[in-house]
Design a protein around this motif. Structure first.
Motif: not given
Length: 85
Positions: A44-45, A57-60, A65-71, A76-77
């Motif tokens: 993740m780091l 797809a899960e990593e994408k 989510v890093i850019v838009n945490p509301s997603k 894990l996220e």
């Protein structure tokens, strides 16, 4: 923990600066969250820093989510967002 396609880190992840006694002993994380961070934290780091590229797809979705945490959808996220907060 549910099945995931997320890559395991090559080594156990820890943060000796913020959590010198470990994630679980900090009182901030549950045992499941601690397991997620230790197992997947290195990946993740690296994804967050752009050191590696997403392979599925899960990593994408995680990089979005890093850019838009509301997603954030997965445990894990949510755990990673809790860690970086």
């Amino acid at each position: 923990m549910t099945e995931t396609l997320f890559r395991h880190g090559k080594k156990r992840f820890f943060d000796a600066v913020k959590f010198p006694r470990g994630f679980a002993k900090s009182g901030d994380f549950t045992l499941i969250e601690e397991d997620i961070l230790v197992t997947y934290g290195e990946t993740m780091l690296a994804l967050e820093r752009g050191d590696i590229t997403p392979e599925n797809a899960e990593e994408k979705h995680f990089t979005k989510v890093i850019v838009n945490p509301s997603k954030a959808k997965s445990k894990l996220e949510h755990t990673w967002l809790k860690y970086v907060a």
